[in-house]
Design an enzyme around this catalytic site. Structure first.
Site, PDB file in Angstrom:
ATOM      1  N   SER A  49      -3.815 -14.939 119.283  1.00  0.00           N
ATOM      2  CA  SER A  49      -2.354 -15.012 119.231  1.00  0.00           C
ATOM      3  C   SER A  49      -1.768 -13.675 119.660  1.00  0.00           C
ATOM      4  O   SER A  49      -2.424 -12.629 119.561  1.00  0.00           O
ATOM      5  CB  SER A  49      -1.895 -15.352 117.814  1.00  0.00           C
ATOM      6  OG  SER A  49      -0.499 -15.158 117.664  1.00  0.00           O
ATOM      7  N   TYR A  70      -1.672 -14.714 108.765  1.00  0.00           N
ATOM      8  CA  TYR A  70      -2.004 -15.286 110.082  1.00  0.00           C
ATOM      9  C   TYR A  70      -2.360 -14.204 111.091  1.00  0.00           C
ATOM     10  O   TYR A  70      -3.408 -14.256 111.746  1.00  0.00           O
ATOM     11  CB  TYR A  70      -0.826 -16.122 110.584  1.00  0.00           C
ATOM     12  CG  TYR A  70      -1.046 -16.741 111.941  1.00  0.00           C
ATOM     13  CD1 TYR A  70      -1.827 -17.884 112.085  1.00  0.00           C
ATOM     14  CD2 TYR A  70      -0.464 -16.187 113.081  1.00  0.00           C
ATOM     15  CE1 TYR A  70      -2.031 -18.460 113.331  1.00  0.00           C
ATOM     16  CE2 TYR A  70      -0.657 -16.757 114.327  1.00  0.00           C
ATOM     17  CZ  TYR A  70      -1.443 -17.893 114.445  1.00  0.00           C
ATOM     18  OH  TYR A  70      -1.643 -18.454 115.691  1.00  0.00           O
TER      19      TYR A  70
END
Length: 380
Positions: A219, A232
């Site tokens: 990400s 995350y």
């Protein structure tokens, strides 16, 4: 002399831009090469501002042309020839769409899903060819990973496995890192990091035999500190570092490791609203009374709005992500990193090279929610 320099620099810059434009037209992964061309354009802009000599300008032009030519040579794609690819997290989102696209291109696809009886798995069976096999594969359960490994070997036989795409991932409720329960941290780590590592360890012997590809979907948050996303982003940062180390270690075997770092795209990773309610309840249940008094229950309740804001601001067209993953699988010499998404590459560069104080200031302006903890309201 200054006029001569400005004309020569302008001509050199124009030549670089023209070459870059031609390569962009030829590129199979235009988003990736576009970023490289922009970097070279920035390099030239800095050179012009510094007023380099004609000799230095010509050397810089030669280097630019060489780098762009190298980028162009990497665009050659290998024949599909029913190469076998394993994709995890294929129930929905990137993994689901990627499995469909690879099947259409003629790959033999193993779609690993969390629920083999779910709607996503049923749709893959219904819409794809016989080349696609749906595998029950919870990446947090080693026995399911090994069972999938046995089925891949059974079906591929001598053809072997060409690529593994570690795509499975989960997201926690966006909220301050202090308020995230340790169970949420552990779940994110179990799926986003340990799951990918476990899959890699089990399937890497097959990739070493085929000299294939390991593609890990990370990400932008692995490089850019996004507030309210501590669990995350931390797991994605761990996955990115793991990928970088493994890339160096398995290169001697002919295996290429690629990291995909997407920006904001609309997928089902946020889960349905009832999941948000469950995560909110877990947060409130695990908060010490002092912390709950400082932040206030209203502060926690409003954080669910961030998920909806994230969905609304995310790009619904996931084509750039699919294109980059497919390029990573198929290109003879893929890039080590891809950053699909609007401004994603610029954010990563800014986060990597800007002063910390400037990065924190910009992040405060872009990512901080308007809701303020109760104790800060009373103190002001």
């Amino acid at each position: 002399m200054s006029l001569f320099f400005s004309e020569s620099a302008g001509l050199s810059l124009a030549a670089t831009a023209a070459l870059g434009g031609m390569l962009l037209c030829r590129s199979k992964s235009p988003g990736q090469l576009r970023r490289q061309v922009l970097c070279l354009a920035g390099l030239w802009g800095g050179a012009c501002l510094l007023g380099l000599s004609l000799l230095c300008s010509l050397l810089l032009l030669s280097l630019s042309c060489f780098l762009l030519y190298t980028c162009s040579s990497d665009q050659e794609l290998l024949p599909v020839d029913q190469k076998a690819v394993l994709v995890t997290g294929a129930d929905s989102g990137f993994g689901h769409a990627l499995s469909k696209n690879l099947d259409k291109l003629g790959f033999t696809v193993f779609a690993g899903v969390l629920d083999a009886k779910g709607s996503g798995a049923e749709e893959l069976r219904r819409t794809c060819s016989e080349r696609l096999s749906v595998l029950q594969m919870d990446v947090t359960k080693l026995e399911q990973i090994k069972d999938a490994h046995s089925k891949v070997i059974e079906k591929t036989k001598d053809k072997g496995l060409w690529a593994v795409v570690n795509n499975a991932g989960v997201l926690q409720l966006p909220i301050d890192g202090e308020l995230i329960p340790m169970t949420h941290y552990r779940r994110c780590m179990a799926v986003n990091f340990f799951g990918a590592v476990e899959v890699t360890k089990v399937f890497l012997p097959l990739l070493r035999k085929s000299k294939g590809r390991l593609v890990n979907v990370s990400s932008m948050g692995a490089k850019v500190p996004v507030q309210m996303m501590a669990a995350y982003c931390s797991t994605k940062a761990a996955l990115t570092m793991f990928s970088s180390i493994i890339r160096q270690e398995v290169s001697r075997w002919g295996v290429k490791v690629v990291t995909i770092q997407p920006g904001g795209f609309k997928t089902n990773i946020t889960g349905p609203p009832d999941t948000w309610d469950k995560m909110e309840k877990e947060i409130l249940d695990h908060l010490p009374q002092e912390t709950q008094d400082d932040y206030g229950q209203d502060y926690v309740h409003t954080q669910k709005n961030l998920l909806q804001i994230m969905k609304d601001r995310s790009c619904s067209d996931i084509t750039p992500v699919l294109r980059d993953i497919q390029h990573a699988i198929s290109a003879r010499n893929p890039s080590s990193f891809y950053a699909p998404g609007r401004l994603t590459y610029l954010w990563i560069c800014f986060s990597s090279y800007s002063p910390t104080s400037l990065l924190d200031y910009i992040s405060q302006k872009c990512f901080v929610p308007k809701q303020i903890p109760r104790a800060l309201k009373t103190s002001s």
